[in-house]
Design a protein around this motif. Sequence first.
Motif, mmCIF file in Angstrom:
data_model
loop_
_atom_site.group_PDB
_atom_site.id
_atom_site.type_symbol
_atom_site.label_atom_id
_atom_site.label_comp_id
_atom_site.label_asym_id
_atom_site.label_seq_id
_atom_site.Cartn_x
_atom_site.Cartn_y
_atom_site.Cartn_z
ATOM 1 N N ASP A 58 0.773 -1.026 0.095
ATOM 2 C CA ASP A 58 -0.045 -0.012 -0.173
ATOM 3 C C ASP A 58 0.948 1.153 0.032
ATOM 4 O O ASP A 58 0.115 2.260 -0.159
ATOM 5 C CB ASP A 58 -1.019 0.009 1.144
ATOM 6 C CG ASP A 58 -1.916 -0.965 1.169
ATOM 7 O OD1 ASP A 58 -2.423 -1.642 -0.232
ATOM 8 O OD2 ASP A 58 -2.419 -1.306 2.246
ATOM 9 N N ASP A 59 2.080 1.178 0.083
ATOM 10 C CA ASP A 59 3.202 2.343 0.199
ATOM 11 C C ASP A 59 3.468 2.735 -1.208
ATOM 12 O O ASP A 59 3.998 1.662 -1.656
ATOM 13 C CB ASP A 59 4.432 1.903 0.932
ATOM 14 C CG ASP A 59 5.293 2.992 1.292
ATOM 15 O OD1 ASP A 59 5.204 3.879 0.414
ATOM 16 O OD2 ASP A 59 6.185 2.469 1.934
ATOM 17 N N GLY A 83 8.947 9.681 -4.175
ATOM 18 C CA GLY A 83 7.268 9.897 -3.981
ATOM 19 C C GLY A 83 7.162 10.312 -2.476
ATOM 20 O O GLY A 83 5.873 10.409 -2.309
ATOM 21 N N GLY A 84 8.200 10.404 -1.771
ATOM 22 C CA GLY A 84 8.206 10.918 -0.160
ATOM 23 C C GLY A 84 8.013 12.159 -0.050
ATOM 24 O O GLY A 84 8.443 13.011 -0.654
ATOM 25 N N GLY A 85 7.225 12.459 1.143
ATOM 26 C CA GLY A 85 7.148 14.010 1.413
ATOM 27 C C GLY A 85 8.428 14.459 2.756
ATOM 28 O O GLY A 85 8.987 13.815 2.880
ATOM 29 N N HIS A 86 7.694 15.552 3.379
ATOM 30 C CA HIS A 86 8.502 16.208 4.250
ATOM 31 C C HIS A 86 8.165 15.500 5.689
ATOM 32 O O HIS A 86 7.434 16.062 6.527
ATOM 33 C CB HIS A 86 8.279 17.755 4.237
ATOM 34 C CG HIS A 86 9.149 18.199 5.150
ATOM 35 N ND1 HIS A 86 10.295 18.850 4.855
ATOM 36 C CD2 HIS A 86 9.017 18.868 6.422
ATOM 37 C CE1 HIS A 86 11.020 19.510 5.595
ATOM 38 N NE2 HIS A 86 10.251 19.607 6.658
ATOM 39 N N VAL A 87 8.606 14.043 5.927
ATOM 40 C CA VAL A 87 8.298 13.406 6.961
ATOM 41 C C VAL A 87 9.343 12.463 7.307
ATOM 42 O O VAL A 87 10.297 12.584 6.557
ATOM 43 C CB VAL A 87 6.932 12.400 6.390
ATOM 44 C CG1 VAL A 87 5.825 13.427 6.351
ATOM 45 C CG2 VAL A 87 7.140 11.640 5.261
ATOM 46 N N PRO A 89 10.395 8.842 7.845
ATOM 47 C CA PRO A 89 10.033 7.439 7.196
ATOM 48 C C PRO A 89 10.233 6.505 8.167
ATOM 49 O O PRO A 89 11.152 6.374 9.097
ATOM 50 C CB PRO A 89 11.121 7.014 6.324
ATOM 51 C CG PRO A 89 11.580 8.406 5.581
ATOM 52 C CD PRO A 89 11.734 9.204 6.730
ATOM 53 N N GLN A 90 8.944 5.964 8.787
ATOM 54 C CA GLN A 90 8.904 4.795 9.805
ATOM 55 C C GLN A 90 7.267 4.621 9.894
ATOM 56 O O GLN A 90 6.417 5.168 9.183
ATOM 57 C CB GLN A 90 9.207 5.419 11.158
ATOM 58 C CG GLN A 90 8.834 7.035 11.476
ATOM 59 C CD GLN A 90 7.617 6.946 12.066
ATOM 60 O OE1 GLN A 90 6.971 6.392 12.806
ATOM 61 N NE2 GLN A 90 6.740 8.064 11.383
ATOM 62 N N SER A 91 6.999 3.604 10.743
ATOM 63 C CA SER A 91 5.605 3.221 10.793
ATOM 64 C C SER A 91 4.876 3.244 11.922
ATOM 65 O O SER A 91 3.693 2.951 12.170
ATOM 66 C CB SER A 91 5.687 1.526 10.507
ATOM 67 O OG SER A 91 6.403 0.912 11.407
ATOM 68 N N ILE A 92 5.454 4.279 12.992
ATOM 69 C CA ILE A 92 4.632 4.621 14.331
ATOM 70 C C ILE A 92 3.739 5.768 14.157
ATOM 71 O O ILE A 92 2.795 5.874 14.344
ATOM 72 C CB ILE A 92 5.681 4.390 15.220
ATOM 73 C CG1 ILE A 92 6.333 3.027 15.241
ATOM 74 C CG2 ILE A 92 4.993 4.665 16.632
ATOM 75 C CD1 ILE A 92 7.434 2.785 16.247
ATOM 76 N N GLY A 100 3.012 15.142 2.779
ATOM 77 C CA GLY A 100 3.335 14.356 2.082
ATOM 78 C C GLY A 100 3.314 12.646 2.328
ATOM 79 O O GLY A 100 3.022 12.425 3.607
ATOM 80 N N LYS A 101 3.708 11.678 1.586
ATOM 81 C CA LYS A 101 3.521 10.364 1.937
ATOM 82 C C LYS A 101 4.648 9.848 2.608
ATOM 83 O O LYS A 101 6.012 10.631 2.503
ATOM 84 C CB LYS A 101 3.718 9.591 0.255
ATOM 85 C CG LYS A 101 2.484 9.808 -0.504
ATOM 86 C CD LYS A 101 2.416 8.733 -1.697
ATOM 87 C CE LYS A 101 1.130 8.806 -2.211
ATOM 88 N NZ LYS A 101 1.187 10.059 -3.442
ATOM 89 N N VAL A 102 4.300 9.004 3.514
ATOM 90 C CA VAL A 102 5.409 8.513 4.488
ATOM 91 C C VAL A 102 5.947 6.877 3.713
ATOM 92 O O VAL A 102 5.096 6.215 3.541
ATOM 93 C CB VAL A 102 5.002 8.125 5.977
ATOM 94 C CG1 VAL A 102 6.109 7.416 6.739
ATOM 95 C CG2 VAL A 102 4.533 9.400 6.481
ATOM 96 N N ASN A 103 7.083 6.655 3.718
ATOM 97 C CA ASN A 103 7.690 5.368 3.587
ATOM 98 C C ASN A 103 7.786 4.411 4.509
ATOM 99 O O ASN A 103 8.124 4.765 5.886
ATOM 100 C CB ASN A 103 9.130 5.352 2.919
ATOM 101 C CG ASN A 103 9.517 3.948 2.532
ATOM 102 O OD1 ASN A 103 10.074 3.344 3.195
ATOM 103 N ND2 ASN A 103 9.327 3.755 1.297
ATOM 104 N N LEU A 104 7.195 3.376 4.551
ATOM 105 C CA LEU A 104 6.984 2.175 5.513
ATOM 106 C C LEU A 104 8.196 1.158 5.624
ATOM 107 O O LEU A 104 8.086 -0.003 6.265
ATOM 108 C CB LEU A 104 5.733 1.764 5.539
ATOM 109 C CG LEU A 104 4.486 2.855 5.745
ATOM 110 C CD1 LEU A 104 3.080 1.979 5.520
ATOM 111 C CD2 LEU A 104 4.661 3.471 7.093
ATOM 112 N N ASP A 105 9.041 1.388 4.374
ATOM 113 C CA ASP A 105 9.977 0.045 4.421
ATOM 114 C C ASP A 105 11.190 0.334 5.276
ATOM 115 O O ASP A 105 12.075 -0.669 5.124
ATOM 116 C CB ASP A 105 10.690 0.363 2.761
ATOM 117 C CG ASP A 105 9.307 -0.226 2.041
ATOM 118 O OD1 ASP A 105 8.298 -1.026 2.219
ATOM 119 O OD2 ASP A 105 9.337 0.215 0.638
#
Length: 121
Positions: A58-59, A83-87, A89-92, A100-105
């Motif tokens: 889904d990421d 494709g990632g935003g100003h965040v 990256p992590q899943s919590i 923007g989008k967060v990467n969960l990998d």
Amino acid sequence: MINGTADPIIPYEGGRVKFFGRSLGNVISALGTAEIFVESHDGAKTTQTIRFQHIHPDDLTSVERRIWLQDQHELVSLLTVHGGGHVVPQSIAKFPKLMGKVNLDFSAPREAVNFWRLTGG
């Protein structure tokens, strides 16, 4: 360094920084910034590029790491979140969608701990 290519505030390719419609000046590209750090070290350097395994279907983002080495010592690591935003990256933690989008990998905090060798020993 970890930078998203779709960051709505700090443009990955460089240019004008914008925050809620306000212009906050200009920045150079993520790659250009990394190369400035690399150039601050004298001597021969090599690079490696690694694409992270895509774990979460889904990421809609993906991650590529470019590493600059000197005598097998990691000088600089640039993680590009396509494709990632100003965040972070992590899943919590959750971020507002406008960031923007967060990467969960992968976990950005864990990557920083590993890069700086901050684990106990």
